[in-house]
Write an enzyme that holds these catalytic residues in place. Structure first.
Site, PDB file in Angstrom:
ATOM      1  N   ASP A 183      -6.693  -6.455   4.195  1.00  0.00           N
ATOM      2  CA  ASP A 183      -6.108  -5.114   4.217  1.00  0.00           C
ATOM      3  C   ASP A 183      -6.175  -4.518   5.613  1.00  0.00           C
ATOM      4  O   ASP A 183      -7.259  -4.289   6.145  1.00  0.00           O
ATOM      5  CB  ASP A 183      -6.887  -4.238   3.212  1.00  0.00           C
ATOM      6  CG  ASP A 183      -6.260  -2.877   3.005  1.00  0.00           C
ATOM      7  OD1 ASP A 183      -5.202  -2.590   3.592  1.00  0.00           O
ATOM      8  OD2 ASP A 183      -6.862  -2.088   2.234  1.00  0.00           O
ATOM      9  N   MET A 190      -9.154   8.045  -0.295  1.00  0.00           N
ATOM     10  CA  MET A 190     -10.039   8.399   0.837  1.00  0.00           C
ATOM     11  C   MET A 190     -10.569   9.815   0.642  1.00  0.00           C
ATOM     12  O   MET A 190      -9.809  10.712   0.270  1.00  0.00           O
ATOM     13  CB  MET A 190      -9.235   8.354   2.139  1.00  0.00           C
ATOM     14  CG  MET A 190      -8.538   7.046   2.388  1.00  0.00           C
ATOM     15  SD  MET A 190      -7.577   7.141   3.915  1.00  0.00           S
ATOM     16  CE  MET A 190      -6.833   5.501   3.912  1.00  0.00           C
ATOM     17  N   HIS A 237      -8.341   0.846  -4.124  1.00  0.00           N
ATOM     18  CA  HIS A 237      -9.316   0.677  -3.049  1.00  0.00           C
ATOM     19  C   HIS A 237      -9.974   2.022  -2.779  1.00  0.00           C
ATOM     20  O   HIS A 237      -9.347   2.926  -2.225  1.00  0.00           O
ATOM     21  CB  HIS A 237      -8.533   0.153  -1.820  1.00  0.00           C
ATOM     22  CG  HIS A 237      -9.331  -0.008  -0.579  1.00  0.00           C
ATOM     23  ND1 HIS A 237      -8.743  -0.199   0.659  1.00  0.00           N
ATOM     24  CD2 HIS A 237     -10.673  -0.024  -0.358  1.00  0.00           C
ATOM     25  CE1 HIS A 237      -9.671  -0.333   1.585  1.00  0.00           C
ATOM     26  NE2 HIS A 237     -10.853  -0.226   0.996  1.00  0.00           N
ATOM     27  N   HIS A 267      -1.009  -1.333  -4.409  1.00  0.00           N
ATOM     28  CA  HIS A 267      -2.304  -1.030  -3.786  1.00  0.00           C
ATOM     29  C   HIS A 267      -2.418   0.483  -3.566  1.00  0.00           C
ATOM     30  O   HIS A 267      -1.574   1.094  -2.909  1.00  0.00           O
ATOM     31  CB  HIS A 267      -2.415  -1.781  -2.450  1.00  0.00           C
ATOM     32  CG  HIS A 267      -3.742  -1.650  -1.779  1.00  0.00           C
ATOM     33  ND1 HIS A 267      -4.841  -2.424  -2.114  1.00  0.00           N
ATOM     34  CD2 HIS A 267      -4.167  -0.840  -0.776  1.00  0.00           C
ATOM     35  CE1 HIS A 267      -5.868  -2.093  -1.344  1.00  0.00           C
ATOM     36  NE2 HIS A 267      -5.489  -1.124  -0.530  1.00  0.00           N
ATOM     37  N   ASP A 278      -4.826   3.618  -2.139  1.00  0.00           N
ATOM     38  CA  ASP A 278      -5.924   3.907  -1.206  1.00  0.00           C
ATOM     39  C   ASP A 278      -6.458   5.306  -1.443  1.00  0.00           C
ATOM     40  O   ASP A 278      -5.764   6.291  -1.223  1.00  0.00           O
ATOM     41  CB  ASP A 278      -5.415   3.795   0.236  1.00  0.00           C
ATOM     42  CG  ASP A 278      -5.152   2.354   0.620  1.00  0.00           C
ATOM     43  OD1 ASP A 278      -6.110   1.568   0.613  1.00  0.00           O
ATOM     44  OD2 ASP A 278      -3.989   2.019   0.913  1.00  0.00           O
ATOM     45  N   MET A 298     -11.532  -5.981   5.260  1.00  0.00           N
ATOM     46  CA  MET A 298     -10.779  -5.002   6.062  1.00  0.00           C
ATOM     47  C   MET A 298     -10.460  -5.610   7.424  1.00  0.00           C
ATOM     48  O   MET A 298     -11.360  -6.051   8.142  1.00  0.00           O
ATOM     49  CB  MET A 298     -11.598  -3.727   6.273  1.00  0.00           C
ATOM     50  CG  MET A 298     -11.717  -2.794   5.079  1.00  0.00           C
ATOM     51  SD  MET A 298     -10.162  -2.205   4.357  1.00  0.00           S
ATOM     52  CE  MET A 298      -9.304  -1.496   5.759  1.00  0.00           C
ATOM     53  N   SER A 302       0.845  -1.196   0.000  1.00  0.00           N
ATOM     54  CA  SER A 302       0.000   0.000   0.000  1.00  0.00           C
ATOM     55  C   SER A 302       0.877   1.240   0.000  1.00  0.00           C
ATOM     56  O   SER A 302       1.568   1.531   0.973  1.00  0.00           O
ATOM     57  CB  SER A 302      -0.911   0.008   1.221  1.00  0.00           C
ATOM     58  OG  SER A 302      -1.434   1.312   1.370  1.00  0.00           O
ATOM     59  N   MET A 310     -12.257   4.357  -0.817  1.00  0.00           N
ATOM     60  CA  MET A 310     -12.970   4.580   0.455  1.00  0.00           C
ATOM     61  C   MET A 310     -13.681   5.912   0.317  1.00  0.00           C
ATOM     62  O   MET A 310     -13.336   6.900   0.965  1.00  0.00           O
ATOM     63  CB  MET A 310     -11.956   4.573   1.611  1.00  0.00           C
ATOM     64  CG  MET A 310     -11.460   3.167   1.923  1.00  0.00           C
ATOM     65  SD  MET A 310      -9.895   3.162   2.813  1.00  0.00           S
ATOM     66  CE  MET A 310      -8.768   3.189   1.425  1.00  0.00           C
TER      67      MET A 310
END
Ligand code: DX5
Ligand code: ZN
Length: 220
Positions: free
Chosen positions: A176, A38, A67, A34, A36, A138, A9, A69
């Site tokens: 994760d 957000m 991913h 990966h 992320d 998660m 990540s 979020m």
């Protein structure tokens, strides 16, 4: 048993040396990068957006595992496809019409994943499992790197593995949050196919060696 895939990540990477960090992952035994994303609404933190994804995409030689979020992820499906994302994962808790969202991801040419928060029961995916390329479990509450692994995750993974086998589904199971050499083998034994690792990789003295160690989980 197949070798577990490692997806470092980049949230835990040194953003001042992003190109170098991406190249380290390129040259390592990692399977994917990966990413992320957000939005400060679905989770209480904001990570990075399109210009950073575009930079990562420019230097990455491995598939981008992204991913989201964020609330209402449908708004950005085409944008992520255009940025070269391989697999786009949305949160179960952020989608009112999950089936429609999954079909839209696939129609844009990407693989589709669904992420479950720690409190979300795996059986809620029963009616959509065969449509998925990946389920992300998660093992911390989403929003921050560097949190402690929630041990209840093992049972969820075992249950999900049972559901996937029962339905002859092909979805991969990804874990994760708080993944390290202390829990990686047990996660693979429980049925994990992909392990995301942020802090344990990027804060290690030798990140590439840590990736290699994690990739050998449960092989001995
Ligand atoms: C957390 C993110 C994770 C995070 C993992 O919300 O989804 O991918 O970067 O970081 P570690 O491995 O440090 O828990
Ligand atoms: Zn993540």
């Amino acid at each position: 048993m197949n070798r577990v895939k490692i997806a470092p990540s980049l949230l835990a990477a040194d953003f001042g040396n992003l190109q170098k960090e991406v190249e380290m992952v390129n040259e390592s035994e990692a399977a994917w990068h990966h990413l992320d994303i957000m939005d400060g609404l679905f989770v209480p933190n904001i990570s990075y957006g399109m210009p950073v994804v575009s930079t990562i995409s420019k230097y990455a030689t491995k598939p981008l595992d992204t991913h989201l979020m964020i609330v209402d992820p449908d708004r950005y499906i085409q944008t992520f496809a255009d940025l070269g994302v391989y697999l786009l994962t949305v949160h179960y808790e952020a989608c009112t019409h999950l089936h429609r969202t999954i079909q839209a991801i696939k129609a844009s040419g990407m693989k589709a994943g669904v992420a479950l928060n720690p409190h979300t029961e795996v059986s809620l995916l029963e009616n959509i499992l065969t449509d998925l390329d990946l389920v992300l479990v998660m093992s911390v509450n989403p929003g921050f790197g560097g949190q402690s692994f929630i041990p209840q995750t093992y049972k969820k993974v075992e249950k999900l593995r049972g559901m996937i086998n029962e339905q002859s589904a092909t979805a991969l199971i990804e874990i994760d949050g708080g993944v390290s050499s202390a829990n990686a083998s047990k996660l693979v034994e429980a049925g994990a196919d992909v392990l995301v690792a942020g802090s344990s990789v990027f804060k290690a003295e030798n990140p590439a060696k840590m990736i290699s160690e994690l990739a050998s989980s449960n092989l001995s």
